[in-house]
Design a protein around this motif. Structure first.
Motif, PDB file in Angstrom:
ATOM      1  N   UNK A 202       0.834  -1.200   0.000  1.00  0.00           N
ATOM      2  CA  UNK A 202       0.000   0.000   0.000  1.00  0.00           C
ATOM      3  C   UNK A 202       0.872   1.255   0.000  1.00  0.00           C
ATOM      4  N   UNK A 203       0.233   2.368  -0.243  1.00  0.00           N
ATOM      5  CA  UNK A 203       0.952   3.634  -0.185  1.00  0.00           C
ATOM      6  C   UNK A 203       1.400   3.933   1.235  1.00  0.00           C
ATOM      7  N   UNK A 204       0.529   3.641   2.206  1.00  0.00           N
ATOM      8  CA  UNK A 204       0.827   3.886   3.609  1.00  0.00           C
ATOM      9  C   UNK A 204       0.197   2.788   4.443  1.00  0.00           C
ATOM     10  N   UNK A 205       0.853   2.423   5.544  1.00  0.00           N
ATOM     11  CA  UNK A 205       0.285   1.395   6.398  1.00  0.00           C
ATOM     12  C   UNK A 205       0.974   1.333   7.737  1.00  0.00           C
ATOM     13  N   UNK A 206       0.423   0.505   8.613  1.00  0.00           N
ATOM     14  CA  UNK A 206       0.978   0.277   9.948  1.00  0.00           C
ATOM     15  C   UNK A 206       1.179  -1.210  10.165  1.00  0.00           C
ATOM     16  N   UNK A 207       2.311  -1.564  10.788  1.00  0.00           N
ATOM     17  CA  UNK A 207       2.570  -2.939  11.151  1.00  0.00           C
ATOM     18  C   UNK A 207       1.792  -3.323  12.395  1.00  0.00           C
ATOM     19  N   UNK A 208       1.829  -4.608  12.787  1.00  0.00           N
ATOM     20  CA  UNK A 208       1.057  -5.062  13.953  1.00  0.00           C
ATOM     21  C   UNK A 208       1.499  -4.418  15.260  1.00  0.00           C
ATOM     22  N   UNK A 209       2.718  -3.901  15.308  1.00  0.00           N
ATOM     23  CA  UNK A 209       3.217  -3.232  16.507  1.00  0.00           C
ATOM     24  C   UNK A 209       3.404  -1.734  16.287  1.00  0.00           C
ATOM     25  N   UNK A 210       2.635  -1.196  15.347  1.00  0.00           N
ATOM     26  CA  UNK A 210       2.688   0.235  15.087  1.00  0.00           C
ATOM     27  C   UNK A 210       3.782   0.664  14.132  1.00  0.00           C
ATOM     28  N   UNK A 211       4.481  -0.295  13.512  1.00  0.00           N
ATOM     29  CA  UNK A 211       5.524   0.054  12.548  1.00  0.00           C
ATOM     30  C   UNK A 211       4.932   0.894  11.418  1.00  0.00           C
ATOM     31  N   UNK A 212       5.646   1.901  11.017  1.00  0.00           N
ATOM     32  CA  UNK A 212       5.149   2.819   9.984  1.00  0.00           C
ATOM     33  C   UNK A 212       5.681   2.413   8.615  1.00  0.00           C
ATOM     34  N   UNK A 213       4.764   2.261   7.649  1.00  0.00           N
ATOM     35  CA  UNK A 213       5.160   1.963   6.279  1.00  0.00           C
ATOM     36  C   UNK A 213       4.787   3.129   5.384  1.00  0.00           C
TER      37      UNK A 213
END
Length: 292
Positions: A202-213
């Motif tokens: 995706x353009x932007x997302x969050x990992x299961x522990x709040x990781x920023x993508x």
């Protein structure tokens, strides 16, 4: 580098019926829906009365955050309804994110990947950002062992349910809830290898522990780690990119650099879906791919 268009055709359970005026009319099994489509800048082919017969429409919010809501003209099952693509089975539903639980323009990507590993005994396939798992099913159906990774626990749970719907519970699929970047880096440290990799970030997302993508920030390093999971006996990598100001040539050149030491070729271009009303091609994403 030559640009290629990879065209998705409709099938029994899906079709792009018509498009125009910034919208698209699609069929998902027995239901028809209208969704916004900025790239449909032309006039629609079908009369307005046919569009008005749609079961529902997603109306975007006035801001640019991607919000909005569904409006229904007819009853639509809130729990979803079953659809299929080749051996894959899955539940479609009108999600708050405007899509319906799978991405039909990925169908030619799944076909291409299946062809790349067709002559490989016991191939190992990695599906990063695997979402609801239709791509994982598509590869598992060929006999591949599949590692399905997504940061959303809910999406992975739905992917498992979809696999059960297809009778693939006993197939060798690993279901992993994890940040794609962290998982891939660990696989590199473990010395793992794969025969084919699919990335649909995706353009932007969050990992299961709040990781920023953030796509523009994380893509190059993620691809570099994916390259380390492939070797001269591997067969393919496919990357799709949606909704960003990025060129197919740019991601193609990035792959060319990263894969310069492997045999094979790098191609790039656009994904598109063929409209049923007049055969027009509606672009949906850009891609880059490597194949041996």
């Amino acid at each position: 580098m030559t640009l290629t268009t990879l065209v998705g055709e409709g099938w029994d359970d899906y079709g792009l019926v018509d498009s125009g005026g910034g919208r698209k009319l699609e069929r998902y099994g027995p239901y028809r829906f209208i969704r916004p489509e900025p790239q449909a800048m032309w006039e629609a082919a079908l009369p307005a009365a046919e569009w008005e017969e749609a079961d529902g429409e997603f109306i975007p919010a006035s801001d640019e955050d991607g919000g909005g809501r569904w409006y229904f003209n007819k009853p639509v099952p809130t729990e979803g309804w079953p659809l299929g693509w080749r051996e894959a089975r899955f539940t479609a539903s009108c999600t708050p994110f405007r899509h319906l639980g799978f991405f039909p323009d990925m169908a030619p990507v799944w076909d291409w990947l299946r062809a790349q590993i067709a002559d490989k005994p016991d191939p190992a396939f990695l599906n990063l950002f695997g979402y609801t798992g239709v791509g994982s099913q598509a590869l598992a159906a060929t006999g591949a062992s599949v590692t399905h990774v997504d940061a959303s626990k809910k999406s992975v749970a739905q992917a498992r349910d979809n696999a059960a719907l297809a009778g693939m519970t006993e197939r060798p699929i690993r279901w992993i809830v994890d940040d794609a970047g962290k998982f891939t880096a660990r696989e590199v440290r473990r010395g793992r290898r794969y025969d084919a990799i699919l990335l649909d970030p995706p353009k932007f997302g969050r990992g299961p522990n709040g990781e920023r993508w953030q796509l523009e920030e994380g893509l190059a390093s993620l691809l570099a780690d994916c390259r380390r999971l492939l070797d001269a006996d591997s067969h393919a990598l496919f990357l799709t990119v949606y909704a960003v100001r990025m060129s197919a040539l740019a991601i193609g050149e990035l792959l060319s650099q990263l894969f310069a030491d492997l045999p094979g070729k790098v191609e790039c271009g656009e994904l598109a879906v063929r409209e049923e009303a007049r055969g027009l091609l509606l672009p949906t994403a850009i891609f880059a791919r490597w194949s041996r």
